[in-house]
Design a protein around this motif. Structure first.
Motif, mmCIF file in Angstrom:
data_model
loop_
_atom_site.group_PDB
_atom_site.id
_atom_site.type_symbol
_atom_site.label_atom_id
_atom_site.label_comp_id
_atom_site.label_asym_id
_atom_site.label_seq_id
_atom_site.Cartn_x
_atom_site.Cartn_y
_atom_site.Cartn_z
ATOM 1 N N ALA A 96 0.791 9.543 -3.142
ATOM 2 C CA ALA A 96 1.546 10.721 -2.852
ATOM 3 C C ALA A 96 1.849 10.789 -1.311
ATOM 4 O O ALA A 96 2.900 11.321 -1.097
ATOM 5 C CB ALA A 96 0.965 12.064 -3.046
ATOM 6 N N TYR A 97 1.270 10.013 -0.446
ATOM 7 C CA TYR A 97 1.318 9.876 0.836
ATOM 8 C C TYR A 97 2.199 8.537 1.318
ATOM 9 O O TYR A 97 1.750 7.524 1.510
ATOM 10 C CB TYR A 97 0.112 9.984 1.821
ATOM 11 N N VAL A 98 3.554 8.764 1.275
ATOM 12 C CA VAL A 98 4.316 7.686 1.360
ATOM 13 C C VAL A 98 4.256 6.885 2.642
ATOM 14 O O VAL A 98 4.461 5.830 2.901
ATOM 15 C CB VAL A 98 5.619 8.059 0.899
ATOM 16 N N ASN A 99 3.821 7.711 3.773
ATOM 17 C CA ASN A 99 3.680 6.991 4.999
ATOM 18 C C ASN A 99 2.575 5.831 4.899
ATOM 19 O O ASN A 99 2.710 4.902 5.401
ATOM 20 C CB ASN A 99 3.179 8.164 6.012
ATOM 21 N N HIS A 100 1.394 6.097 4.126
ATOM 22 C CA HIS A 100 0.448 5.407 3.646
ATOM 23 C C HIS A 100 1.025 3.873 3.207
ATOM 24 O O HIS A 100 0.821 2.734 3.343
ATOM 25 C CB HIS A 100 -0.736 5.681 3.059
ATOM 26 N N VAL A 101 1.871 4.305 2.063
ATOM 27 C CA VAL A 101 2.632 3.091 1.377
ATOM 28 C C VAL A 101 3.198 2.196 2.458
ATOM 29 O O VAL A 101 3.133 1.154 2.230
ATOM 30 C CB VAL A 101 3.159 3.737 0.141
ATOM 31 N N GLU A 102 4.089 2.781 3.136
ATOM 32 C CA GLU A 102 4.969 2.214 3.954
ATOM 33 C C GLU A 102 4.122 1.262 4.878
ATOM 34 O O GLU A 102 4.460 0.093 5.208
ATOM 35 C CB GLU A 102 5.885 3.189 4.812
ATOM 36 N N LEU A 103 2.978 1.644 5.520
ATOM 37 C CA LEU A 103 2.419 0.929 6.518
ATOM 38 C C LEU A 103 1.674 -0.023 5.773
ATOM 39 O O LEU A 103 1.736 -1.156 6.344
ATOM 40 C CB LEU A 103 1.330 2.093 7.105
ATOM 41 N N VAL A 104 1.056 0.096 4.645
ATOM 42 C CA VAL A 104 0.284 -0.990 4.036
ATOM 43 C C VAL A 104 1.307 -2.036 3.620
ATOM 44 O O VAL A 104 0.868 -2.978 3.659
ATOM 45 C CB VAL A 104 -0.754 -0.531 2.798
ATOM 46 N N ARG A 105 2.235 -1.550 2.840
ATOM 47 C CA ARG A 105 3.495 -2.706 2.638
ATOM 48 C C ARG A 105 3.816 -3.491 3.740
ATOM 49 O O ARG A 105 3.945 -4.762 3.692
ATOM 50 C CB ARG A 105 4.404 -2.133 1.815
ATOM 51 N N ARG A 106 4.067 -2.749 4.973
ATOM 52 C CA ARG A 106 4.445 -3.388 6.051
ATOM 53 C C ARG A 106 3.666 -4.578 6.602
ATOM 54 O O ARG A 106 3.804 -5.583 7.068
ATOM 55 C CB ARG A 106 4.842 -2.674 7.339
ATOM 56 N N ALA A 107 2.184 -4.237 6.347
ATOM 57 C CA ALA A 107 1.176 -5.116 6.826
ATOM 58 C C ALA A 107 1.059 -6.373 5.944
ATOM 59 O O ALA A 107 0.821 -7.466 6.534
ATOM 60 C CB ALA A 107 -0.335 -4.630 6.652
ATOM 61 N N ARG A 108 1.642 -6.365 4.944
ATOM 62 C CA ARG A 108 1.610 -7.459 3.978
ATOM 63 C C ARG A 108 2.799 -8.078 3.780
ATOM 64 O O ARG A 108 3.364 -9.066 2.849
ATOM 65 C CB ARG A 108 0.902 -7.338 2.576
ATOM 66 N N GLY A 109 4.060 -7.615 4.629
ATOM 67 C CA GLY A 109 5.353 -7.998 4.715
ATOM 68 C C GLY A 109 6.266 -7.785 3.321
ATOM 69 O O GLY A 109 6.982 -8.671 3.306
ATOM 70 N N ALA A 110 5.942 -6.914 2.809
ATOM 71 C CA ALA A 110 6.538 -6.136 1.711
ATOM 72 C C ALA A 110 7.564 -5.177 1.813
ATOM 73 O O ALA A 110 7.300 -4.370 2.947
ATOM 74 C CB ALA A 110 5.681 -5.856 0.530
ATOM 75 N N LEU A 186 -7.931 -9.332 -1.770
ATOM 76 C CA LEU A 186 -7.742 -9.607 -3.157
ATOM 77 C C LEU A 186 -6.352 -9.157 -3.638
ATOM 78 O O LEU A 186 -6.023 -9.534 -4.736
ATOM 79 C CB LEU A 186 -8.799 -9.154 -4.179
ATOM 80 N N ILE A 187 -5.957 -7.887 -3.135
ATOM 81 C CA ILE A 187 -4.892 -7.285 -3.591
ATOM 82 C C ILE A 187 -3.434 -8.056 -3.457
ATOM 83 O O ILE A 187 -2.714 -7.894 -4.564
ATOM 84 C CB ILE A 187 -4.549 -6.023 -2.831
ATOM 85 N N PRO A 188 -3.160 -8.459 -2.414
ATOM 86 C CA PRO A 188 -1.922 -9.254 -2.260
ATOM 87 C C PRO A 188 -1.518 -10.185 -3.507
ATOM 88 O O PRO A 188 -0.575 -10.445 -4.014
ATOM 89 C CB PRO A 188 -1.729 -9.884 -1.063
ATOM 90 N N ALA A 189 -2.657 -11.174 -3.662
ATOM 91 C CA ALA A 189 -2.438 -12.058 -4.879
ATOM 92 C C ALA A 189 -2.393 -11.389 -6.112
ATOM 93 O O ALA A 189 -1.424 -11.969 -7.018
ATOM 94 C CB ALA A 189 -3.390 -13.329 -4.928
ATOM 95 N N GLU A 190 -3.073 -10.394 -6.390
ATOM 96 C CA GLU A 190 -2.815 -9.758 -7.524
ATOM 97 C C GLU A 190 -1.678 -9.158 -8.080
ATOM 98 O O GLU A 190 -0.902 -9.157 -8.972
ATOM 99 C CB GLU A 190 -4.239 -8.654 -7.950
ATOM 100 N N LEU A 191 -0.927 -8.481 -6.826
ATOM 101 C CA LEU A 191 0.571 -7.725 -7.060
ATOM 102 C C LEU A 191 1.274 -8.848 -7.027
ATOM 103 O O LEU A 191 2.437 -8.464 -7.813
ATOM 104 C CB LEU A 191 0.380 -6.937 -5.767
ATOM 105 N N ALA A 192 1.043 -10.038 -6.400
ATOM 106 C CA ALA A 192 2.218 -11.044 -6.877
ATOM 107 C C ALA A 192 2.341 -11.310 -8.168
ATOM 108 O O ALA A 192 3.494 -12.085 -8.440
ATOM 109 C CB ALA A 192 1.924 -12.017 -5.834
ATOM 110 N N LYS A 193 1.258 -11.317 -8.933
ATOM 111 C CA LYS A 193 1.397 -11.654 -10.277
ATOM 112 C C LYS A 193 2.235 -10.808 -11.045
ATOM 113 O O LYS A 193 2.629 -10.941 -12.136
ATOM 114 C CB LYS A 193 -0.014 -11.826 -10.901
ATOM 115 N N GLY A 194 2.513 -9.451 -10.448
ATOM 116 C CA GLY A 194 3.478 -8.490 -11.042
ATOM 117 C C GLY A 194 2.839 -7.897 -12.252
ATOM 118 O O GLY A 194 3.365 -7.412 -13.185
ATOM 119 N N PHE A 195 1.471 -7.579 -12.175
ATOM 120 C CA PHE A 195 0.842 -6.996 -13.432
ATOM 121 C C PHE A 195 -0.274 -5.919 -12.640
ATOM 122 O O PHE A 195 -1.024 -5.446 -13.454
ATOM 123 C CB PHE A 195 0.071 -7.847 -13.990
#
Length: 347
Positions: A96-110, A186-195
């Motif tokens: 629910a805290y989109v600020n967190h989502v934005e920061l963490v995605r920025r960290a992994r270049g998404a 571990l998370i980036p590789a998991e998310l890259a699988k799209g599941f």
């Protein structure tokens, strides 16, 4: 009301009714025969909750002159507790805290899709082995990037499929604190699988006590908890962001999102995602710089990268201790503290 589940050697523990000041408790079954577990209370809320509320009132009225008849009062200790629901039918964690989502995605270049501001993110976590507030965080490898995530969560009653946010809010029964442990490497590789998440999200820990919304007084409004969530690592304050600030989606909205295509059974847990506050001019600032700080290390590292060019703060190591707690306006603990040590898993 304040409720907890005590360890008794069984899978689902024993429901306890806890005093408002978190010093005393009584096993629910001693006052209300047949009421053994919190899940039983969730399943029979309309008929049993008024009786539990009566016992709670008696417990808070007891000041040492002798407990009410049939009430075996005991000292309450968080270390004696499992999660309020040691295993749950549903653990759905929002963001629910989109600020967190934005920061963490920025960290992994998404990239950050615009839809993230209008529709909640949510994943279905493992709910078969939830951790108590003082249970260790057992993991096999420090290299997985061990992180804490401070959150708030609700336990719902039965929610019909397609419920509106207004309807969903009427089914909120209890609130808790959460440490949604994440394995960042571990998370980036998991998310890259799209599941989605799996290995990157090990067992989640919850506060000793779950409370009814009325226990929060005026701090509970708009479907949000308007109080700071304190996060510490090894005794040092990491942050104290306000859980009611920058929460883009309220709990009723999160529940309605979860129930869009399915019914939610009584005892379902819905999380807020990592509590995160923005700064006046961008990402939130560290406590040392007058900011609200953070409730996870991934945000710390992202902000360090933005401000200094690279992350400086390491993820958690074996032997590190984390603490999450929320205090009321008078400085009293509401849910009890989550206090965990990171330890090496030995099968």
């Amino acid at each position: 009301m304040k409720l907890a589940t005590l360890k008794d050697g069984s899978r689902d523990g024993a429901l306890a009714i806890v005093s408002r000041d978190l010093t005393r408790a009584i096993l629910a079954e001693t006052a209300i025969p047949g009421l053994k577990t919190l899940q039983h209370l969730m399943d029979h809320w309309q008929t049993v909750q008024p009786r539990v509320a009566g016992v709670y009132a008696d417990l808070n009225g007891y000041v040492g002159g002798g407990p009410p008849v049939s009430m075996a009062v005991r000292d309450f200790k968080a270390r004696d507790c499992t999660a309020p629901l040691p295993r749950a039918y549903q653990w759905a964690d929002g963001s629910a805290y989109v600020n967190h989502v934005e920061l963490v995605r920025r960290a992994r270049g998404a990239e950050m899709p615009a839809s993230f501001w209008t529709e909640p993110l949510m994943y279905q976590g493992g709910s078969d082995a939830l951790l108590g507030p003082c249970d260790p965080i057992e993991l096999a490898d420090e290299a997985w990037g061990i992180d804490l995530e401070g959150e708030v969560a609700v336990i719902t009653g039965d929610v019909p499929m397609g419920a509106s946010a207004e309807e969903a809010g009427q089914h909120i029964r209890l609130l808790m604190l959460v440490n949604d442990v994440s394995l960042r490497h571990l998370i980036p590789a998991e998310l890259a699988k799209g599941f989605g998440f799996f290995h990157g999200k090990p067992s989640t820990a919850f506060s000793a006590v779950a409370v009814t919304p009325d226990e929060l007084g005026p701090a509970w409004h708009d479907g949000r908890v308007h109080l700071p969530l304190r996060a510490e690592v090894n005794g040092k304050l990491l942050g104290k962001p306000n859980a009611g600030v920058d929460m883009t989606f309220s709990f009723p909205q999160l529940i309605a999102h979860a129930a869009r295509t399915r019914r939610l059974a009584a005892g379902s847990i819905v999380g807020s995602g990592t509590v995160s506050n923005k700064g006046e001019d961008g990402p939130g600032r560290p406590v040392e710089q007058g900011g609200a700080g953070y409730t996870c290390l991934a945000e710390v590292r992202t902000v360090e990268t933005i401000l200094e060019g690279s992350p400086k703060t390491p993820f958690l190591k074996f032997g590190d201790r984390v603490r999450l707690e929320m205090l009321d306006a008078a400085g009293r603990s509401i849910f009890g503290a989550i206090e965990q040590e990171v330890v090496r898993y030995a099968r």
